[in-house]
Design an enzyme around this catalytic site. Sequence first.
Site, PDB file in Angstrom:
ATOM      1  N   LYS A  80       0.847  -1.189   0.000  1.00 54.90           N
ATOM      2  CA  LYS A  80       0.000   0.000   0.000  1.00 54.90           C
ATOM      3  C   LYS A  80       0.882   1.237   0.000  1.00 54.90           C
ATOM      4  O   LYS A  80       1.926   1.278   0.669  1.00 54.90           O
ATOM      5  CB  LYS A  80      -0.908  -0.024   1.235  1.00 54.90           C
ATOM      6  CG  LYS A  80      -1.958   1.076   1.283  1.00 54.90           C
ATOM      7  CD  LYS A  80      -2.878   0.871   2.495  1.00 54.90           C
ATOM      8  CE  LYS A  80      -3.962   1.929   2.588  1.00 54.90           C
ATOM      9  NZ  LYS A  80      -4.881   1.689   3.729  1.00 54.90           N
ATOM     10  N   SER A 155      -9.763   1.538   2.683  1.00 57.53           N
ATOM     11  CA  SER A 155      -8.882   2.348   1.868  1.00 57.53           C
ATOM     12  C   SER A 155      -7.807   1.547   1.144  1.00 57.53           C
ATOM     13  O   SER A 155      -7.125   2.066   0.256  1.00 57.53           O
ATOM     14  CB  SER A 155      -8.205   3.400   2.741  1.00 57.53           C
ATOM     15  OG  SER A 155      -7.379   2.777   3.728  1.00 57.53           O
ATOM     16  N   SER A 179     -10.111  -1.101   6.892  1.00 60.07           N
ATOM     17  CA  SER A 179      -9.542  -0.852   5.566  1.00 60.07           C
ATOM     18  C   SER A 179      -8.771  -2.010   4.970  1.00 60.07           C
ATOM     19  O   SER A 179      -8.308  -1.928   3.830  1.00 60.07           O
ATOM     20  CB  SER A 179      -8.639   0.387   5.614  1.00 60.07           C
ATOM     21  OG  SER A 179      -9.405   1.541   5.825  1.00 60.07           O
TER      22      SER A 179
END
Length: 503
Positions: A80, A155, A179
């Site tokens: 990420k 996210s 997330s």
Amino acid sequence: MANLDSLSAAQIAAGVRNGDFTATEVARAALDAIDSREKDVQAYLQVSADLALEAAARTDARRAAGEKIGPLAGVPVAFKDNMHLVGTRTTCASRMLENYESVFTATCVQRMLDAGATPVGKANMDEFAFGSTTESSAFHRTNNPWDTSRVPGGSSGGSAAAVAAGEATLALGSDTGGSIRQPASFCGVVGMKPTYGAVSRYGVVAFGSSLDQVGPFGRRVEDVALAMNALTAPGRDPLDSTSQDCAVDFLEHLDDPVEGLSVGVVPQLMEARGLSQEVRDALAAALDSLRDQGARVVEVDLPNIASAIAAYYVIAPCEAFSNLARFDGVRYGYQEPDCATLAQQTSLSRAHGFGEEAKRRQMLGAYLLSSGVYEKYYYPAQQVRTLITQDYARAYQSCDVILLPSAPTTAWRFGDVSDPTQMYASDMFTISNNICGNGGVSVPLGLSAQTHMPVSAQLQGPAFSDRRLLRFARAIERGVDQGLGLGGGAPVAPAFAGRGGDL
């Protein structure tokens, strides 16, 4: 000829160790898959081809020299884009950090690399992890590989989509209020939020420091266990004051039976407003499978769980406001040109560097921490946090794990949910676990009969019982493998399987 889509992380690492193929061949296959699929998925913000080939070459050189190679040897991993990695940009999907080059590597990333993983790129995300669809990224949205007209969740949507599309075998994400687990559910992969402190957060750009946790995505529970070993085996990270020494072998008892253990269900959550029938049906099938494997199902009560979202959306924006105050256009990040004063530079840099959702959450945090408001909202939210933590502690006196939905629905289409408060509600079943710091894992149950999209179950457990969580997750996975009547599903979304990635 093998294709990466058909190989788990464990199989790739074993193949590299045994000489069935080289880490370099795996890296080239992974990059080929990304090149063939990325236009439709848009899971990445940056593909790190040079870093991948360099890491793979080091693995091959160690093997050729007869040296021991790591348990993730040659496994393609995406990170990420809020995790620092030297040789890449760390943008947090924001214009504020669009050109920021990482000057060090996050501990979680380094531990994956030390285990032999091949870094194939930085995954897209909601800006600074503010969002549930990956649409707040300043650069582009990510599409759900099972239906590109639908959201991948957020996210950590880029990380989940990369694994679901076969563009990475493993990925790391961060989970502040769901997330990891929510996008894992939407994309039909396994996603784990470990206990707070189990994985170092050093080098991960903070959203909510008391809530954030790093965890892995994989297509199989075994792969997630393998990643957890890499993340925790070196022990406590002295660079992270919240890091704990919780090194255990997550593979050791993975296939042990769950007979005699107990699964808790929370009746008010199973009947919660907004929970779709397709999710209810899938959870009922998962519970039946666990019963068939000898687990007991008991009802437990979490009386303050209805207040979790309200408490979270006080605590999280306050911590976000504090953490993002450093982005002032002075030291690093976007700097507004041609400003006459420092105040003007700071104001305009933040106004033009941050997106709408990032501004919304920081403004809310600033208000909640202001004089006269703090006492009315922030302090009571922390009291509710304590009550929820105590509720969970009492519940775990009656059961080993709690089973509940990962998300109230399957992935919705882009544009179907535009109200921010509706978006926040998509994390209604995950937020409480971040509030109390316990571990949780989302496990795919197959495809729903209504939307034909992935649906998942979530397992939650007491702090530092993450190995037991994966044991239950593996039991659910066994039930899915044997047929829960949910339609099954390919390890990689069918539209992308086989498009590149040949070894």
